[in-house]
Design a protein around this motif. Structure first.
Motif, PDB file in Angstrom:
ATOM      1  N   PHE A  34     -62.124-125.181  -6.160  1.00  0.00           N
ATOM      2  CA  PHE A  34     -61.003-125.129  -7.096  1.00  0.00           C
ATOM      3  C   PHE A  34     -60.058-123.975  -6.785  1.00  0.00           C
ATOM      4  O   PHE A  34     -58.836-124.107  -6.932  1.00  0.00           O
ATOM      5  N   ALA A  35     -60.600-122.852  -6.344  1.00  0.00           N
ATOM      6  CA  ALA A  35     -59.778-121.660  -6.133  1.00  0.00           C
ATOM      7  C   ALA A  35     -58.858-121.804  -4.926  1.00  0.00           C
ATOM      8  O   ALA A  35     -57.690-121.398  -4.973  1.00  0.00           O
ATOM      9  N   VAL A  36     -59.351-122.401  -3.820  1.00  0.00           N
ATOM     10  CA  VAL A  36     -58.534-122.502  -2.601  1.00  0.00           C
ATOM     11  C   VAL A  36     -57.328-123.415  -2.798  1.00  0.00           C
ATOM     12  O   VAL A  36     -56.190-123.033  -2.468  1.00  0.00           O
ATOM     13  N   PRO A  37     -57.470-124.643  -3.335  1.00  0.00           N
ATOM     14  CA  PRO A  37     -56.254-125.447  -3.585  1.00  0.00           C
ATOM     15  C   PRO A  37     -55.290-124.788  -4.564  1.00  0.00           C
ATOM     16  O   PRO A  37     -54.065-124.886  -4.402  1.00  0.00           O
ATOM     17  N   LEU A  38     -55.842-124.125  -5.581  1.00  0.00           N
ATOM     18  CA  LEU A  38     -54.964-123.435  -6.529  1.00  0.00           C
ATOM     19  C   LEU A  38     -54.176-122.331  -5.841  1.00  0.00           C
ATOM     20  O   LEU A  38     -52.973-122.148  -6.096  1.00  0.00           O
ATOM     21  N   LEU A  39     -54.827-121.605  -4.937  1.00  0.00           N
ATOM     22  CA  LEU A  39     -54.144-120.551  -4.204  1.00  0.00           C
ATOM     23  C   LEU A  39     -53.064-121.125  -3.289  1.00  0.00           C
ATOM     24  O   LEU A  39     -51.959-120.571  -3.181  1.00  0.00           O
ATOM     25  N   LEU A  40     -53.365-122.254  -2.632  1.00  0.00           N
ATOM     26  CA  LEU A  40     -52.375-122.878  -1.749  1.00  0.00           C
ATOM     27  C   LEU A  40     -51.160-123.369  -2.529  1.00  0.00           C
ATOM     28  O   LEU A  40     -50.005-123.164  -2.126  1.00  0.00           O
ATOM     29  N   ILE A  41     -51.401-124.017  -3.655  1.00  0.00           N
ATOM     30  CA  ILE A  41     -50.284-124.511  -4.469  1.00  0.00           C
ATOM     31  C   ILE A  41     -49.447-123.347  -4.995  1.00  0.00           C
ATOM     32  O   ILE A  41     -48.202-123.398  -4.988  1.00  0.00           O
ATOM     33  N   SER A  42     -50.107-122.279  -5.430  1.00  0.00           N
ATOM     34  CA  SER A  42     -49.373-121.110  -5.916  1.00  0.00           C
ATOM     35  C   SER A  42     -48.552-120.483  -4.799  1.00  0.00           C
ATOM     36  O   SER A  42     -47.410-120.055  -5.025  1.00  0.00           O
ATOM     37  N   SER A  43     -49.094-120.421  -3.589  1.00  0.00           N
ATOM     38  CA  SER A  43     -48.353-119.847  -2.462  1.00  0.00           C
ATOM     39  C   SER A  43     -47.128-120.684  -2.119  1.00  0.00           C
ATOM     40  O   SER A  43     -46.050-120.150  -1.843  1.00  0.00           O
ATOM     41  N   ILE A  44     -47.286-122.020  -2.158  1.00  0.00           N
ATOM     42  CA  ILE A  44     -46.140-122.889  -1.864  1.00  0.00           C
ATOM     43  C   ILE A  44     -45.045-122.721  -2.911  1.00  0.00           C
ATOM     44  O   ILE A  44     -43.852-122.606  -2.584  1.00  0.00           O
ATOM     45  N   LEU A  45     -45.427-122.687  -4.169  1.00  0.00           N
ATOM     46  CA  LEU A  45     -44.437-122.505  -5.235  1.00  0.00           C
ATOM     47  C   LEU A  45     -43.762-121.142  -5.133  1.00  0.00           C
ATOM     48  O   LEU A  45     -42.545-121.014  -5.351  1.00  0.00           O
ATOM     49  N   MET A  46     -44.526-120.125  -4.780  1.00  0.00           N
ATOM     50  CA  MET A  46     -43.941-118.793  -4.647  1.00  0.00           C
ATOM     51  C   MET A  46     -42.968-118.745  -3.473  1.00  0.00           C
ATOM     52  O   MET A  46     -41.872-118.160  -3.578  1.00  0.00           O
ATOM     53  N   ALA A  47     -43.348-119.361  -2.344  1.00  0.00           N
ATOM     54  CA  ALA A  47     -42.445-119.379  -1.191  1.00  0.00           C
ATOM     55  C   ALA A  47     -41.161-120.142  -1.508  1.00  0.00           C
ATOM     56  O   ALA A  47     -40.056-119.730  -1.126  1.00  0.00           O
ATOM     57  N   TYR A  48     -41.285-121.255  -2.234  1.00  0.00           N
ATOM     58  CA  TYR A  48     -40.092-122.016  -2.621  1.00  0.00           C
ATOM     59  C   TYR A  48     -39.200-121.188  -3.547  1.00  0.00           C
ATOM     60  O   TYR A  48     -37.963-121.194  -3.400  1.00  0.00           O
ATOM     61  N   THR A  49     -39.798-120.488  -4.478  1.00  0.00           N
ATOM     62  CA  THR A  49     -39.012-119.666  -5.400  1.00  0.00           C
ATOM     63  C   THR A  49     -38.294-118.540  -4.667  1.00  0.00           C
ATOM     64  O   THR A  49     -37.120-118.250  -4.935  1.00  0.00           O
ATOM     65  N   VAL A  50     -38.984-117.906  -3.722  1.00  0.00           N
ATOM     66  CA  VAL A  50     -38.354-116.825  -2.956  1.00  0.00           C
ATOM     67  C   VAL A  50     -37.207-117.356  -2.104  1.00  0.00           C
ATOM     68  O   VAL A  50     -36.133-116.742  -2.024  1.00  0.00           O
ATOM     69  N   ALA A  51     -37.411-118.505  -1.473  1.00  0.00           N
ATOM     70  CA  ALA A  51     -36.335-119.085  -0.658  1.00  0.00           C
ATOM     71  C   ALA A  51     -35.133-119.466  -1.515  1.00  0.00           C
ATOM     72  O   ALA A  51     -33.972-119.246  -1.128  1.00  0.00           O
TER      73      ALA A  51
END
Length: 705
Positions: free
Chosen positions: A648-665
């Motif tokens: 559960f933790a690894v997919p949650l971390l990946l999704i959070s990283s993608i959303l964070m990268a999109y927000t920063v871009a």
């Protein structure tokens, strides 16, 4: 020769405007002319209580008669909306009006039942939101404070109201999740008697024999005696499984609620802060052409606004001079400036180190002094020893911030940078002194982290000196809260009000210098944040501490309001409200993060007391949660344990990283667009200056002989 109109002194208006000619005085009055200005149309948006600019006292009655007419016109505008461009509203209000009107047209044009219900629901929500905004406590008082003392002072009372709301919510949740389960499962048992044998000694907080009234009073101030075994402290609650779960869950629920509300408040003020601190809004043209409020009434408010604008312009000019001087410094001058800064920062570190050592020594000496026979025989001396850490913390918080204010101008920074350094040093002093107190208590509880020490080997904590260490921590936070309140009341009664009386008894310049007091917004706000941090640390060990803090903040609001209007004058150097709307909630978040460290450490690592509290017999306070989960159905157990696995933790971390990268871009693209628009604005400004210069040159050439 043409006759010129004659001017008389009586022709000058009461507001200091331009004189009018003799033959023109029979025409319309000054207030009627000013009422035709476009700025007067904004009175419909501000509300019916604001009179037109320039209205005299004789015209106030006419203005009151027009209130109903203005209100009817406003209601008519809302019922029959005009195009957004024609409304005399700010741009943000026009945009919201245009969007609302577009949604209404879509709902009415569709004709479906769901669209009609959606329209009614949205209008009901808007009316409910408007009604709730009118129910905010002290809204008129805050407006009055902001009008007389500036937006910075208003931000202090707004933060005080916000913290009061947080404490009320925490008190309600504590009562529902801690007090109610305690009494619903039966009457709590009394304290363990001295005949109960335990390897961790015995614990009996109730005093034996006849207790005198002074002893009761001292127990009330120190949290000992009859208060030690009461719902106020951790040790009172019995070891029941359901109560232990609700007691622990209340801590996390209240902490999450604190975090969400503070984040919402800080994010709402971030937009105004970024706009106000950007170069676009801090330019001189903004101060000169758009800083005035045409809805001000009364000479006092007008002079206050004039002084505020004057101070802002002075700050801008002084900072420009300092930056210009810093740009032309030679290498030797820069070396001298940095040498002075290094020496002053070493002095600040030495003062902070001495203060922290004093707090650590006072906390360690308290236990040794309490065991001395003279201290035990004299209740007043024992009370002073109990309050020794609180006295040291309050003393350093009272003495060192003025020293920081004297040091900051010597470092050669701009005035805004000086304020930032003063605030950061004061925040570090207040929060770090609290951490030093907690560290010294941790050193006593865990024998300095040595589990194999003789005092901590049997039970995992120092049971001889602290048989119920959670209650001891709660008592320290209780004394800090109470001493902070008593200190504030003493300063008001013994310093501020006598200074005001001295100002009235000593006429002339001496009385004005001695009696003039200003409301120091940064110091007062940091005092609030420190008091709230103490409550966050102690709410786990003293469950009713938020309720006590609610009563304290209510009393503090009344006393500060009385002091502000009776003894203080508007600050000569106002504090920017844009900074307060974002900086103070960020400091509040820092206090919440710091308070979470000792609480989480106590929950996960320190063994609970064996003789008191709802977690008796557990290896740690958190151990009660896995035991409670094991009693649930197997499906629920599998789901809860899955939440703690890597699957559960690894997919949650990946999704959070993608959303964070999109927000920063997305933020970077918006930033580049804003920079391009700023460059276009600067280019247009240069074009206009060039065209104006060409027009002046052509006019001069055509007018030359």
């Amino acid at each position: 020769m043409d006759e010129r109109p004659t001017w008389e002194p009586e022709a000058w208006g009461s507001s200091g405007g331009w004189p009018v000619p003799q033959e023109a005085r029979a025409g319309p009055s000054l207030s009627s002319v000013l009422n035709e200005l476009p700025s007067a149309a904004t009175l419909r948006y501000r509300g019916p209580g604001v009179l037109p600019w320039g209205a005299s006292e004789e015209e106030e009655e006419d203005g009151e008669r027009n209130i109903q007419a203005i209100a009817e016109a406003t209601q008519k505008e809302l019922e029959e909306p005009l195009p957004s461009r024609e409304l005399p509203w700010p741009m943000q209000a026009r945009r919201a009006h245009r969007q609302s009107h577009a949604r209404d047209q879509v709902a009415q044009g569709s004709g479906s039942r769901s669209a009609q219900w959606a329209l009614r629901l949205r209008r009901s929500k808007e009316k409910m939101k408007a009604g709730l905004s009118t129910l905010q406590p002290w809204s008129w008082t805050l407006k009055r404070i902001g009008g007389q003392f500036g937006a910075g002072t208003e931000s202090y009372f707004s933060l005080l109201r916000f913290l009061l709301l947080l404490n009320v919510l925490a008190s309600v949740l504590k009562a529902c999740m801690t007090l109610l389960p305690t009494w619903l499962e039966g009457t709590p048992p009394g304290p363990p008697g001295p005949d109960i044998s335990s390897p961790c000694g015995f614990y009996n907080p109730n005093p034996q024999g006849l207790v005198t009234f002074p002893t009761h009073l001292f127990n009330l101030l120190s949290g000992e005696g009859f208060l030690e075994w009461s719902p106020l402290f951790y040790g009172f609650y019995p070891p029941r499984p359901r109560l232990a779960v609700t007691y622990l869950c209340s801590v996390f629920v209240i902490g999450l609620l604190y975090l969400l509300l503070i984040l919402h408040r800080s994010v709402s003020g971030l937009k105004q802060t970024l706009l106000a601190e950007s170069g676009t809004l801090t330019s001189y043209s903004h101060r000169v052409f758009t800083a005035w409020d045409f809805g001000l009434c009364g000479d006092v408010h007008v002079r206050l606004r004039q002084r505020s604008i004057l101070y802002e312009l002075q700050v801008e000019l002084e900072e420009a001079v300092v930056r210009r001087q810093a740009a032309v410094r030679t290498l030797g001058q820069q070396a001298r400036v940095w040498s002075v800064r290094i020496l002053l920062n070493l002095l600040v570190l030495a003062l902070l180190g001495a203060a922290f050592y004093g707090v650590y020594w006072a906390t360690g000496a308290t236990v040794e002094l309490q065991e001395m026979p003279p201290v035990q025989q004299m209740p007043l001396l024992k009370l002073g020893v109990d309050y020794l850490p609180s006295i040291f913390i309050s003393g350093v918080n009272f003495l060192l911030p003025p020293v920081f204010k004297l040091i900051a101008p010597l470092e050669g920074y701009t005035r805004s940078r000086q304020i930032v350094f003063i605030l950061l040093r004061t925040v570090f002093l207040r929060l770090a002194s609290l951490l030093v107190l907690l560290f010294s208590l941790w050193d006593q509880i865990t024998c300095g982290g040595k589990a194999e020490a003789e005092k901590c080997k049997i039970c995992g904590y120092n049971f001889k000196e602290l048989p119920c260490w959670e209650t001891r921590l709660g008592q320290e936070m209780y004394k800090l809260l109470l001493f902070d309140l008593l200190t504030g009341v003493a300063v008001m009664l013994l310093i501020q009000f006598p200074r005001k009386l001295l100002c009235g008894l000593c006429p002339g310049a001496l009385g004005r210098v001695v009696g003039t007091q200003e409301f120091q917004v940064p110091d007062e706000v940091l005092g609030l944040i420190y008091a709230q941090t103490v409550v966050w640390v102690g709410s786990f060990f003293c469950p009713l501490l938020p309720l006590l803090n609610t009563a304290k903040f209510l009393l503090l609001f009344c006393l500060k309001k009385l002091t502000l209007f009776s003894t203080c004058s508007p600050a000569s150097r106002t504090f920017r409200a844009s900074t307060a709307n974002f900086f103070f909630p960020m400091v509040l978040l820092l206090g919440l993060a710091i308070s979470a460290v000792p609480v989480l450490y106590s929950i996960f690592l320190i063994p609970p007391s064996k003789l008191c509290g709802p977690f008796q017999g557990q290896s740690s306070i958190w151990a009660q949660i896995p035991e409670s989960i094991s009693s649930l159905p197997q499906t629920v157990q599998n789901f809860l344990f899955f939440l703690g696995t890597q699957a559960f933790a690894v997919p949650l971390l990946l999704i959070s990283s993608i959303l964070m990268a999109y927000t920063v871009a997305l933020a970077n693209s918006y930033g580049r667009l804003i920079s391009e628009l700023k460059r276009q604005i600067e280019t247009e400004a240069r074009n206009k200056v060039f065209l104006a210069q060409r027009a002046v040159a052509l006019s001069s050439a055509n007018g030359a002989p």
